[in-house]
Design a protein around this motif. Sequence first.
Motif, PDB file in Angstrom:
ATOM      1  N   SER A  22      45.745  45.823  46.261  1.00 48.23           N
ATOM      2  CA  SER A  22      44.377  46.306  46.326  1.00 48.23           C
ATOM      3  C   SER A  22      44.191  47.414  45.294  1.00 48.23           C
ATOM      4  CB  SER A  22      44.062  46.833  47.728  1.00 48.23           C
ATOM      5  OG  SER A  22      44.100  45.778  48.663  1.00 48.23           O
ATOM      6  N   GLU A  37      39.773  36.619  36.443  1.00 46.58           N
ATOM      7  CA  GLU A  37      40.723  35.734  37.109  1.00 46.58           C
ATOM      8  C   GLU A  37      40.660  34.370  36.439  1.00 46.58           C
ATOM      9  OE1 GLU A  37      42.978  36.017  39.345  1.00 46.58           O
ATOM     10  OE2 GLU A  37      42.606  37.933  40.356  1.00 46.58           O
ATOM     11  N   VAL A  47      37.312  37.233  46.767  1.00 44.71           N
ATOM     12  CA  VAL A  47      37.013  38.635  46.453  1.00 44.71           C
ATOM     13  C   VAL A  47      36.856  39.405  47.758  1.00 44.71           C
ATOM     14  CG1 VAL A  47      35.486  40.248  45.266  1.00 44.71           C
ATOM     15  CG2 VAL A  47      35.817  37.940  44.340  1.00 44.71           C
ATOM     16  N   ASP A  48      37.690  40.417  47.933  1.00 45.72           N
ATOM     17  CA  ASP A  48      37.665  41.277  49.123  1.00 45.72           C
ATOM     18  C   ASP A  48      37.412  42.706  48.634  1.00 45.72           C
ATOM     19  OD1 ASP A  48      38.012  42.637  51.444  1.00 45.72           O
ATOM     20  OD2 ASP A  48      40.063  41.982  51.811  1.00 45.72           O
ATOM     21  N   PHE A  49      36.294  43.332  49.030  1.00 49.24           N
ATOM     22  CA  PHE A  49      35.952  44.629  48.454  1.00 49.24           C
ATOM     23  C   PHE A  49      35.149  45.465  49.440  1.00 49.24           C
ATOM     24  CE2 PHE A  49      32.275  42.068  47.840  1.00 49.24           C
ATOM     25  CZ  PHE A  49      31.185  42.913  47.725  1.00 49.24           C
ATOM     26  N   LEU A  61      27.523  43.244  42.858  1.00 47.46           N
ATOM     27  CA  LEU A  61      28.626  42.368  42.476  1.00 47.46           C
ATOM     28  C   LEU A  61      28.080  41.196  41.670  1.00 47.46           C
ATOM     29  CD1 LEU A  61      31.583  41.429  42.653  1.00 47.46           C
ATOM     30  CD2 LEU A  61      30.988  40.265  44.781  1.00 47.46           C
ATOM     31  N   VAL A  63      29.443  37.744  39.618  1.00 48.88           N
ATOM     32  CA  VAL A  63      30.526  36.807  39.323  1.00 48.88           C
ATOM     33  C   VAL A  63      29.969  35.732  38.398  1.00 48.88           C
ATOM     34  CG1 VAL A  63      32.222  35.213  40.278  1.00 48.88           C
ATOM     35  CG2 VAL A  63      31.566  37.252  41.579  1.00 48.88           C
ATOM     36  N   GLU A  86      34.349  40.069  52.611  1.00 48.83           N
ATOM     37  CA  GLU A  86      35.145  38.982  52.054  1.00 48.83           C
ATOM     38  C   GLU A  86      34.220  37.868  51.569  1.00 48.83           C
ATOM     39  OE1 GLU A  86      37.759  37.787  55.138  1.00 48.83           O
ATOM     40  OE2 GLU A  86      38.903  39.667  55.140  1.00 48.83           O
ATOM     41  N   ILE A  99      34.596  39.114  37.353  1.00 45.86           N
ATOM     42  CA  ILE A  99      34.117  39.774  38.561  1.00 45.86           C
ATOM     43  C   ILE A  99      33.717  41.186  38.161  1.00 45.86           C
ATOM     44  CG2 ILE A  99      34.668  40.491  40.914  1.00 45.86           C
ATOM     45  CD1 ILE A  99      36.959  38.016  39.359  1.00 45.86           C
ATOM     46  N   PHE A 115      39.097  46.965  45.982  1.00 44.59           N
ATOM     47  CA  PHE A 115      38.914  45.517  46.009  1.00 44.59           C
ATOM     48  C   PHE A 115      40.244  44.805  45.760  1.00 44.59           C
ATOM     49  CE2 PHE A 115      38.709  46.652  41.605  1.00 44.59           C
ATOM     50  CZ  PHE A 115      39.251  45.577  40.919  1.00 44.59           C
ATOM     51  N   HIS A 116      40.219  43.527  46.067  1.00 43.95           N
ATOM     52  CA  HIS A 116      41.358  42.645  45.813  1.00 43.95           C
ATOM     53  C   HIS A 116      40.815  41.264  45.486  1.00 43.95           C
ATOM     54  CE1 HIS A 116      45.084  40.410  46.188  1.00 43.95           C
ATOM     55  NE2 HIS A 116      44.529  39.663  47.109  1.00 43.95           N
ATOM     56  N   THR A 117      41.338  40.648  44.425  1.00 45.60           N
ATOM     57  CA  THR A 117      40.903  39.311  44.025  1.00 45.60           C
ATOM     58  C   THR A 117      42.104  38.386  43.915  1.00 45.60           C
ATOM     59  OG1 THR A 117      41.082  39.793  41.652  1.00 45.60           O
ATOM     60  CG2 THR A 117      38.966  40.274  42.724  1.00 45.60           C
TER      61      THR A 117
END
Length: 221
Positions: A22, A37, A47-49, A61, A63, A86, A99, A115-117
Amino acid sequence: MMERVSVLRVLLLVIGIALAFSVSVQIEPRTKHCYYEKSQGNEWLFVDFTVTRGGLLDVRLKVTDPRGASVHEELHIFQEHTENRELMFHTAFEGTYSICFDNEMSRFTAKVVRFHTSVHRNQDKTDKVKTSKDKKELLKAEHLKPVEQSIQETQQTLKNIHDEQLYMRTREQVHRDTQESTFRRVYFFSFLESAVLLGMAAFQIFQLKRWFENQPSMRGF
């Protein structure tokens, strides 16, 4: 029992890796940060943010796919002490997806985004079907159902743990920001109080000096 322990270890490892990777970034006003990505096509972009600090805890956001077409564009507003958001998008084309977290609508306030992608591949249907008659007889539905149910329960439990850890991390950061803000205010008012006291002391000395200088009777002694 051994199978359940193995599944639990694997899921814990996956969640640990997700938490480890993260990223937290501070997005200054009138700027945006983009990350990329790569996808082989026909996959899923995850995408988790969340916004942990700054203004109304809002960020836009964006994308886009490799062709430059918009896949998702929305202003996301978070409440304090809320869980991560999420989102998952289907990558129809092969190439690099961008992103972007956009803070261009803000004039003065920076936003901190964690965030985490990741990209998840679709499992080929042919891998799910076994043509061997012996394997069909061995892997019957009634044999796999208890294991599948156990995996689903374990997965849900670990997801709850994951969400709780993210919530506690966000809450810790919010409390730390509150303490730092309180410290800055105390420091400012302490400095202001000292300046006012020094100013009053200088003013009193100046007034006393003028008073003594303007007294004619005092000069005769």
